[in-house]
Design a protein around this motif. Structure first.
Motif, mmCIF file in Angstrom:
data_model
loop_
_atom_site.group_PDB
_atom_site.id
_atom_site.type_symbol
_atom_site.label_atom_id
_atom_site.label_comp_id
_atom_site.label_asym_id
_atom_site.label_seq_id
_atom_site.Cartn_x
_atom_site.Cartn_y
_atom_site.Cartn_z
ATOM 1 N N CYS A 17 2.594 2.026 9.131
ATOM 2 C CA CYS A 17 3.298 2.247 7.871
ATOM 3 C C CYS A 17 3.839 3.672 7.868
ATOM 4 O O CYS A 17 3.143 4.615 8.235
ATOM 5 N N CYS A 20 1.569 5.627 4.767
ATOM 6 C CA CYS A 20 0.121 5.839 4.847
ATOM 7 C C CYS A 20 -0.396 5.776 6.283
ATOM 8 O O CYS A 20 -1.566 6.045 6.525
ATOM 9 N N CYS A 33 3.746 -0.639 4.523
ATOM 10 C CA CYS A 33 2.787 -1.706 4.245
ATOM 11 C C CYS A 33 3.050 -2.203 2.813
ATOM 12 O O CYS A 33 3.692 -1.498 2.020
ATOM 13 N N CYS A 36 2.258 0.341 0.046
ATOM 14 C CA CYS A 36 3.182 1.465 -0.104
ATOM 15 C C CYS A 36 4.517 0.991 -0.667
ATOM 16 O O CYS A 36 5.158 1.716 -1.424
HETATM 17 ZN ZN LIG Z 1 1.353 2.178 3.709
#
Ligand SMILES: [Zn+2]
Ligand SMILES: [Zn+2]
Length: 239
Positions: A17, A20, A33, A36
């Motif tokens: 991601c 993150c 992801c 997020c």
């Molecule tokens: Zn993420």
């Protein structure tokens, strides 16, 4: 890349991601992801009809913000994906400061998908990224706006033009500066070097972040002075 090599590549360098850094499950092609993705602060109407800055809820979208009323920008319209915070800020930083080029490709796709409904893409003749000065380009190794613009040019089958607009003056990073200082900094910083190419063209100008609008205003002014018919602007984030 064909699917076999992509599978091997993903095995060796599993996609993470952009925000993150958690591993992405295969199929999550958007670069973020699901967690997020929900944290992206998308901008919703009402917007200023010209510069796209969010207006207070309940105000008509046909309204024009105070800034544009006092000083009409040279561009026709500007639209951005979301606020310059959390997820979009992390992804833009990953691109600019950690040189994660795939982040730029994903951001370019998000920009395409988002502004496709807000801007009349069929109306543009070419996409031009806000240029970097060659000194900054040497230091960073790439122009982040060009990476975004390339992804968009591909999505909308528009010619990409990164040669007609040049940055001739090196300016220090504008972080922390107010609007007046930014305006002074960028005045005369850009130059239109291929007037024959942009004569009468309807340009879509791309930048990563819209902060005070000084940069895209100045680029638009120079392009129009160079003979462009119109300039529209799209940016990923808005500070
Ligand atoms: Zn993420
Ligand atoms: Zn405005």
């Amino acid at each position: 890349m064909n699917s076999f090599f992509k599978a091997i590549f993903d095995l060796l360098f599993p996609p993470r991601c952009l925000s993150c850094q958690n591993l992405l499950i295969s199929g999550e092609e958007q670069g973020f992801c699901p967690d997020c993705q929900t944290r992206i602060s998308f901008l919703f109407p009402p917007f200023c009809q010209i510069c796209g800055s969010p207006l207070p809820a309940g105000v008509q979208s046909s309204n024009i913000c105070h800034r544009c009323t006092v000083s009409a920008p040279p561009f026709e319209i500007c639209r951005s994906v979301g606020r310059y915070d959390s997820v979009l800020m992390e992804a833009i930083h990953a691109l600019k400061y950690q040189r994660k080029i795939p982040a730029g490709v994903v951001l370019g796709k998000i920009l395409s998908a988002h502004v496709a409904n807000l801007l009349p893409f069929g109306d543009y003749d070419r996409i031009i990224p806000v240029p970097l000065h060659k000194k900054r380009l040497r230091k960073r190794g790439f122009n982040q706006s060009l990476i975004l613009a390339r992804a968009m040019a591909r999505d909308f089958s528009l010619p990409l033009d990164f040669q007609s607009l040049k940055r001739r003056v090196h300016t220090d990073p504008q972080i922390g500066l107010g609007r007046k200082q930014r305006e002074t900094n960028v005045r005369e910083a850009f130059e239109c070097v291929r007037r024959d190419q942009i004569a009468n063209s309807r340009i879509l100008l791309i930048d990563d972040v819209y902060t005070t609008g000084s940069t895209v205003r100045e680029c638009s002014r120079v392009l129009l002075e160079g003979g462009a018919k119109s300039v529209a602007v799209a940016t990923v984030a808005r500070a």
